[in-house]
Design an enzyme around this catalytic site. Structure first.
Site, PDB file in Angstrom:
ATOM      1  N   HIS A 105     -12.103  17.549 -14.393  1.00  0.00           N
ATOM      2  CA  HIS A 105     -12.425  17.099 -15.754  1.00  0.00           C
ATOM      3  C   HIS A 105     -13.176  15.774 -15.610  1.00  0.00           C
ATOM      4  O   HIS A 105     -12.593  14.697 -15.638  1.00  0.00           O
ATOM      5  CB  HIS A 105     -11.147  16.941 -16.588  1.00  0.00           C
ATOM      6  CG  HIS A 105     -10.471  18.247 -16.832  1.00  0.00           C
ATOM      7  ND1 HIS A 105     -11.071  19.261 -17.548  1.00  0.00           N
ATOM      8  CD2 HIS A 105      -9.265  18.721 -16.443  1.00  0.00           C
ATOM      9  CE1 HIS A 105     -10.253  20.310 -17.581  1.00  0.00           C
ATOM     10  NE2 HIS A 105      -9.151  20.008 -16.913  1.00  0.00           N
ATOM     11  N   ASN A 145      -2.517  22.256  -7.871  1.00  0.00           N
ATOM     12  CA  ASN A 145      -3.637  21.927  -8.765  1.00  0.00           C
ATOM     13  C   ASN A 145      -3.359  20.622  -9.500  1.00  0.00           C
ATOM     14  O   ASN A 145      -2.256  20.416 -10.010  1.00  0.00           O
ATOM     15  CB  ASN A 145      -3.756  23.078  -9.785  1.00  0.00           C
ATOM     16  CG  ASN A 145      -5.007  23.024 -10.632  1.00  0.00           C
ATOM     17  OD1 ASN A 145      -6.108  22.848 -10.107  1.00  0.00           O
ATOM     18  ND2 ASN A 145      -4.864  23.183 -11.940  1.00  0.00           N
ATOM     19  N   GLU A 198     -11.186  23.485 -12.925  1.00  0.00           N
ATOM     20  CA  GLU A 198     -11.274  23.269 -14.385  1.00  0.00           C
ATOM     21  C   GLU A 198     -12.473  22.389 -14.713  1.00  0.00           C
ATOM     22  O   GLU A 198     -12.368  21.398 -15.438  1.00  0.00           O
ATOM     23  CB  GLU A 198      -9.975  22.614 -14.900  1.00  0.00           C
ATOM     24  CG  GLU A 198      -8.715  23.381 -14.533  1.00  0.00           C
ATOM     25  CD  GLU A 198      -7.441  22.792 -15.130  1.00  0.00           C
ATOM     26  OE1 GLU A 198      -7.515  21.959 -16.051  1.00  0.00           O
ATOM     27  OE2 GLU A 198      -6.359  23.181 -14.653  1.00  0.00           O
ATOM     28  N   GLU A 251      -0.017  19.581 -11.511  1.00  0.00           N
ATOM     29  CA  GLU A 251       0.139  18.204 -12.005  1.00  0.00           C
ATOM     30  C   GLU A 251       1.516  17.591 -11.746  1.00  0.00           C
ATOM     31  O   GLU A 251       2.108  16.953 -12.618  1.00  0.00           O
ATOM     32  CB  GLU A 251      -0.172  18.152 -13.505  1.00  0.00           C
ATOM     33  CG  GLU A 251      -1.574  18.663 -13.828  1.00  0.00           C
ATOM     34  CD  GLU A 251      -1.869  18.760 -15.327  1.00  0.00           C
ATOM     35  OE1 GLU A 251      -1.025  18.367 -16.137  1.00  0.00           O
ATOM     36  OE2 GLU A 251      -2.975  19.230 -15.674  1.00  0.00           O
ATOM     37  N   ASP A 288     -15.482  20.520 -16.178  1.00  0.00           N
ATOM     38  CA  ASP A 288     -16.305  20.214 -17.346  1.00  0.00           C
ATOM     39  C   ASP A 288     -16.782  18.771 -17.220  1.00  0.00           C
ATOM     40  O   ASP A 288     -16.170  17.968 -16.519  1.00  0.00           O
ATOM     41  CB  ASP A 288     -15.617  20.496 -18.691  1.00  0.00           C
ATOM     42  CG  ASP A 288     -14.196  20.004 -18.813  1.00  0.00           C
ATOM     43  OD1 ASP A 288     -13.812  19.072 -18.074  1.00  0.00           O
ATOM     44  OD2 ASP A 288     -13.454  20.523 -19.663  1.00  0.00           O
TER      45      ASP A 288
END
Ligand code: G3I
Length: 328
Positions: free
Chosen positions: A204, A169, A233, A126, A235
């Site tokens: 996400h 990432n 990650e 990030e 979801d």
């Protein structure tokens, strides 16, 4: 689930000290790769100078070793969950030399303890800013080491973890403005010969986003740089990103269908592009424990994963397996 996708990519999950106990059966049955949700972050494993607390990470690494799973190491250089002592020295801001020594010590400890099981590291997490007109996110790393800190982190990781795959990432990789910035960063680093193997799309997402075309273009754009893509990650929230409502007490059948449709579309796209994608990791195991219960609204329940709170498979689970063309 991991076996169903074996021709395409490995399936992983982020686990923590609580889910390795409460969701062990699902973890062992469905995942071929593990990520420690928090336990390998500097704040947790290395909270004070000289204080090294690897028990949570050890437990996850041992579970992976026991079942022949690999691990994605998460994460080495991040503006969050890094303790203040990394950045200070004798009451003042640490010098670049001191900060680099600390990184070298931290990377070396991680490699010595987990190098046998961690096959990929999120080296930098990030680093790109969300603010229009700003490139790198302000952080103590940027302040102390300058804008070359990303390059230095990857070079250091390559020296200390020579056999691991090294990833950048980030979230919102499919947002056009942010994607352009990440592309500029990574293509510039690759041109300079910086050792980066891949990009992690955090993933996400939510029941309305992304569509297949947006995801495919994102994957192919980075793959064209020669980078491996991992979804690190994943979801699928039942809320739109900007929705702060707290009306739902449980997901309706319509929401569960929308979620299954979104997961199906995502996995069909990943399978169609699997020559570029080597791993897909869910950010959690089942809906009883998800970070989205506290983000962006603290205490608002969310149901973003493939297994329900009682660990039974949801419509989304069957949709994902279908996308692989397999049987559950
Ligand atoms: O362990 C303490 C506990 O002792 C204390 O009682 C409790 C009170 O708040 O906090 C607990 O720590 C929390 C920790 O998760 C463990 O549950 C922290 O407050 C909380 O901030 C922390 O959140 C984690 C977050 O990263 C930190 O920014 C989430 O679990 C974790 O899922 C999340 O993961 C990040 C990825 O690393 C990077 N990408 C985004 C992703 C989601 O934010």
């Amino acid at each position: 689930m991991n076996g169903v996708f074996s021709e395409h990519f490995t399936i992983g999950g982020a686990v923590n000290s609580s889910t390795v106990l409460g969701s062990r059966e699902l973890i062992v049955k469905h995942f071929g790769s593990l990520t420690a949700e928090n336990e390998m972050k500097p704040m947790v494993i290395h909270p004070r100078m000289g204080s090294w607390i690897p028990y949570g990470a050890d437990e996850i690494a041992n579970l992976a070793r026991e079942h022949g799973m690999g691990m994605r190491g998460h994460t080495l250089v991040w503006h969050q969950q890094t303790p203040g002592w990394f950045f200070s020295s004798m009451g003042a801001q640490a010098s670049p030399e001191v900060l680099l020594e600390r990184l070298e010590d931290h990377f070396t400890r991680m490699q010595d303890r987990y190098g046998d099981v961690v096959y990929a590291w999120d080296v930098v997490n990030e680093a790109i800013s969300d603010a229009p007109g700003e490139f790198l996110r302000p952080s103590p790393y940027l302040e102390i080491l300058g804008e070359d800190y990303i390059e230095e982190a990857f070079r250091l990781a390559k020296r200390i973890m020579p056999d691991a795959k090294l990833y950048y990432n980030d979230y919102s990789v499919l947002d056009p403005a942010k994607q352009d910035k990440i592309y500029t960063l990574l293509s510039g680093l690759l041109e300079k010969g910086v050792p980066i193997d891949g990009i992690g799309f955090q993933g996400h997402w939510n029941i309305y986003f992304p569509d297949s075309r947006t995801l495919e273009r994102g994957i192919q754009r980075f793959a064209a740089l020669g980078l491996d893509v991992q979804i690190t990650e994943l979801d699928v929230s039942v809320y739109r990103h900007e929705d702060r409502a707290t009306r739902l007490k449980e997901p309706t059948p319509e929401i569960l269908e929308l979620q299954a449709d979104r997961y199906r579309e995502i996995f069909q796209t990943l399978v169609n592009n699997s020559q570029y994608v080597s791993n897909v990791t869910f950010w959690g195991v089942a809906d009883d424990k998800t970070w989205l219960d506290n983000f962006p609204v603290s205490g608002r329940k969310n149901w973003p994963l493939l297994f329900a709170e009682d660990h039974s498979p949801k419509p989304a689970y069957y949709a994902v397996v279908e996308a692989a063309g397999g049987n559950p």
